[in-house]
Design an enzyme around this catalytic site. Structure first.
Site, PDB file in Angstrom:
ATOM      1  N   SER A 125       0.829  -1.214   0.000  1.00 34.53           N
ATOM      2  CA  SER A 125       0.000   0.000   0.000  1.00 34.53           C
ATOM      3  C   SER A 125       0.858   1.257   0.000  1.00 34.53           C
ATOM      4  O   SER A 125       1.955   1.275   0.556  1.00 34.53           O
ATOM      5  CB  SER A 125      -0.881  -0.008   1.258  1.00 34.53           C
ATOM      6  OG  SER A 125      -1.432   1.270   1.464  1.00 34.53           O
ATOM      7  N   TYR A 150      -2.183  -0.704  10.775  1.00 36.30           N
ATOM      8  CA  TYR A 150      -2.414  -1.290   9.449  1.00 36.30           C
ATOM      9  C   TYR A 150      -1.226  -0.970   8.536  1.00 36.30           C
ATOM     10  O   TYR A 150      -0.627  -1.880   7.951  1.00 36.30           O
ATOM     11  CB  TYR A 150      -3.703  -0.748   8.810  1.00 36.30           C
ATOM     12  CG  TYR A 150      -3.727  -0.981   7.316  1.00 36.30           C
ATOM     13  CD1 TYR A 150      -3.384   0.033   6.426  1.00 36.30           C
ATOM     14  CD2 TYR A 150      -4.041  -2.237   6.806  1.00 36.30           C
ATOM     15  CE1 TYR A 150      -3.367  -0.194   5.063  1.00 36.30           C
ATOM     16  CE2 TYR A 150      -4.020  -2.468   5.450  1.00 36.30           C
ATOM     17  CZ  TYR A 150      -3.672  -1.437   4.574  1.00 36.30           C
ATOM     18  OH  TYR A 150      -3.628  -1.669   3.220  1.00 36.30           O
ATOM     19  N   LYS A 154       1.962  -3.419   6.669  1.00 39.09           N
ATOM     20  CA  LYS A 154       2.380  -3.467   5.255  1.00 39.09           C
ATOM     21  C   LYS A 154       3.895  -3.250   5.167  1.00 39.09           C
ATOM     22  O   LYS A 154       4.595  -3.903   4.400  1.00 39.09           O
ATOM     23  CB  LYS A 154       1.636  -2.416   4.432  1.00 39.09           C
ATOM     24  CG  LYS A 154       0.157  -2.735   4.236  1.00 39.09           C
ATOM     25  CD  LYS A 154      -0.025  -4.083   3.559  1.00 39.09           C
ATOM     26  CE  LYS A 154      -1.489  -4.470   3.438  1.00 39.09           C
ATOM     27  NZ  LYS A 154      -1.655  -5.840   2.884  1.00 39.09           N
TER      28      LYS A 154
HETATM   29  C1  WQD Z   1      -9.726   9.430   0.775  1.00 37.40           C
HETATM   30  C2  WQD Z   1      -9.973  10.919   0.977  1.00 37.40           C
HETATM   31  C3  WQD Z   1     -10.389  11.547   3.243  1.00 37.40           C
HETATM   32  C4  WQD Z   1     -14.216   9.456   3.629  1.00 37.40           C
HETATM   33  C5  WQD Z   1      -7.232   4.332   1.869  1.00 37.40           C
HETATM   34  C6  WQD Z   1      -6.993   3.187   2.749  1.00 37.40           C
HETATM   35  C7  WQD Z   1      -5.522   2.887   2.777  1.00 37.40           C
HETATM   36  C8  WQD Z   1      -5.019   2.679   1.376  1.00 37.40           C
HETATM   37  C9  WQD Z   1      -5.317   3.894   0.519  1.00 37.40           C
HETATM   38  C10 WQD Z   1      -5.149   0.301   0.976  1.00 37.40           C
HETATM   39  C11 WQD Z   1      -9.281  11.457   2.227  1.00 37.40           C
HETATM   40  C12 WQD Z   1     -11.610  11.812   2.363  1.00 37.40           C
HETATM   41  C13 WQD Z   1     -13.018   9.938   3.133  1.00 37.40           C
HETATM   42  C14 WQD Z   1     -15.261  10.362   3.954  1.00 37.40           C
HETATM   43  C15 WQD Z   1     -13.879  12.185   3.250  1.00 37.40           C
HETATM   44  N1  WQD Z   1      -5.620   1.523   0.794  1.00 37.40           N
HETATM   45  N2  WQD Z   1     -12.872  11.278   2.939  1.00 37.40           N
HETATM   46  N3  WQD Z   1     -15.048  11.691   3.743  1.00 37.40           N
HETATM   47  O1  WQD Z   1      -7.502   7.484   3.616  1.00 37.40           O
HETATM   48  O2  WQD Z   1      -6.566   7.700   1.259  1.00 37.40           O
HETATM   49  O3  WQD Z   1      -6.646   5.476   2.401  1.00 37.40           O
HETATM   50  O4  WQD Z   1      -6.743   4.093   0.580  1.00 37.40           O
HETATM   51  O5  WQD Z   1      -4.103  -0.037   1.369  1.00 37.40           O
HETATM   52  O6  WQD Z   1      -5.361   1.737   3.541  1.00 37.40           O
HETATM   53  O7  WQD Z   1      -7.457   3.524   4.015  1.00 37.40           O
HETATM   54  O8  WQD Z   1      -8.764   6.622   1.606  1.00 37.40           O
HETATM   55  O9  WQD Z   1     -11.131   6.750   0.954  1.00 37.40           O
HETATM   56  O10 WQD Z   1     -10.553   6.828   3.430  1.00 37.40           O
HETATM   57  O11 WQD Z   1     -10.032   8.784   1.999  1.00 37.40           O
HETATM   58  O12 WQD Z   1     -13.718  13.404   3.074  1.00 37.40           O
HETATM   59  O13 WQD Z   1     -16.370   9.975   4.409  1.00 37.40           O
HETATM   60  O14 WQD Z   1     -11.368  11.123   1.163  1.00 37.40           O
HETATM   61  O15 WQD Z   1     -10.208  12.621   4.157  1.00 37.40           O
HETATM   62  O16 WQD Z   1      -8.845  12.772   1.934  1.00 37.40           O
HETATM   63  P1  WQD Z   1      -7.322   6.934   2.262  1.00 37.40           P
HETATM   64  P2  WQD Z   1     -10.193   7.196   2.036  1.00 37.40           P
END
Ligand code: WQD
Length: 339
Positions: A125, A150, A154
């Protein structure tokens, strides 16, 4: 040729099983159904017409893992997705994450060593980079102290594989560092099945538009980015799946230059949260109900991939766009709402 896919009924796993079957591989899936459902198997068959061998097995049970590999000594490659992957949950339950993401990796690698099965693809990741200094992020960007158990699993996972490959040239491995996999298969037969309240942006968007959630909260618009919201590299899950097949074929053809390689899987383009919302509204014709709230703890400001290494050595690049992914996610949500 028989290929094992652990976590093969999960989001990325199931899409990868479809692409493996399309390439003519015989697929064996191990899944403990802790974060997936058996109906995904029907979805796979509905797309490819071929039923993978399925073993419901918890990889934390070392004896069961040994028994499985005794049964399937003709496996030629392993794609290892099985792991817990919710960043927030990992902070609350670290030991569950270390047991489920590390022990299982060790048990599988021990069997590969014993059976001299080379060809191991590891689901890693972009979280290993933390908040990288430079954008786009290359594979040589420093791995930073993980912000969650998590992310730490990784990083530790890659180190375990690195150490194994160093001492055992027979183990050939590739780690694929995903950015943000999103979307669903164009057939609308498989897609993302978040359990409970979605942590990730895209399922929350589609559930809000689908009337399951009241309103999307956008976690902060005061970041140092063009529109103030965080930037990520949203990559269509089918492009991610295809990259896994290509990486496995690189190992099967012994084209890899060293016996542990690492590749970023991203589009190379960053999109902000507001740009993702705009893409969704454009492709779906729906007006999304959202509000700006406070920042979420642990979010990095920006992360998107430098894709040159994967383009050059895997001969792979993304074919699908953010709009393709958002439309496929919306169609998938609509099909779920019908069930
Ligand atoms: C994306 C953006 C939030 C939800 C995930 C996995 C991580 C990795 C990469 C696997 C951020 C914003 C989110 C919401 C929001 N995958 N958001 N409102 O945090 O980049 O990481 O993908 O390994 O393990 O967790 O993804 O989709 O949670 O957030 O504003 O209800 O969307 O702040 O900027 P993230 P995400």
């Amino acid at each position: 040729m028989k290929v094992l896919v652990t976590g093969g009924l999960g989001f990325i796993g199931s899409h990868t099983v479809v692409e493996l079957q399309k390439e003519g591989y015989q697929v064996v899936i191990i899944d403990n159904l802790s974060n997936s459902s058996i109906e995904v198997l029907d979805g796979i068959v509905a797309i490819t017409g071929k039923k993978p061998i399925f073993e419901q097995l918890d990889l934390r049970d070392k004896t069961k893992v040994q028994g499985f590999f005794k049964q399937h000594q003709d496996i030629k490659g392993v794609i290892h997705f099985a792991a817990s992957k919710a960043v927030g949950e990992s902070v609350k339950k670290p030991l569950l994450y270390y047991e489920n993401n590390i022990n299982t990796l060790v048990y599988v690698l021990q069997e590969l060593e014993k059976l001299e099965i080379a060809n191991f693809i590891f689901s890693s990741s972009c979280t290993v980079y933390g908040q990288a200094e430079k954008m786009p992020i290359t594979e040589s960007a420093p791995v930073q102290k993980a912000e969650s158990p998590y992310g730490n699993t990784k990083q530790i996972g890659e180190e375990i594989i690195q150490d194994t490959c160093k001492i055992n040239p027979k183990v050939q491995a590739i780690a694929l560092r995903y950015f943000n996999p999103i979307g669903a298969h164009q057939s609308v037969k498989i897609g993302e099945l978040p359990i409970g309240v979605p942590q990730n942006l895209i399922p929350y968007i589609t559930q809000t538009a689908g009337g399951i959630r009241e309103q999307l909260s956008v976690f902060g618009d005061d970041y140092p980015t063009p529109d103030g919201t965080c930037i990520r590299d949203y990559i269509h899950v089918v492009d991610v799946a295809i990259a896994h097949v290509i990486a496995l074929q690189r190992l099967l053809a012994t084209k890899n230059e060293i016996n542990f390689e690492v590749f970023n899987l991203g589009t190379g383009t960053g999109s902000s949260v507001l740009e993702v919302i705009e893409s969704f509204e454009r492709v779906s014709g729906e007006k999304l109900n959202y509000k700006i709230v406070a920042r979420r703890e642990g979010d990095v400001i920006s992360a998107f991939a430098d894709t040159q290494k994967a383009n050059k050595y895997l001969g792979w690049k993304t074919e699908l766009t953010l709009d393709d992914a958002m439309l496929s996610a919306w169609k998938w949500q609509q099909s779920l709402n019908k069930d």
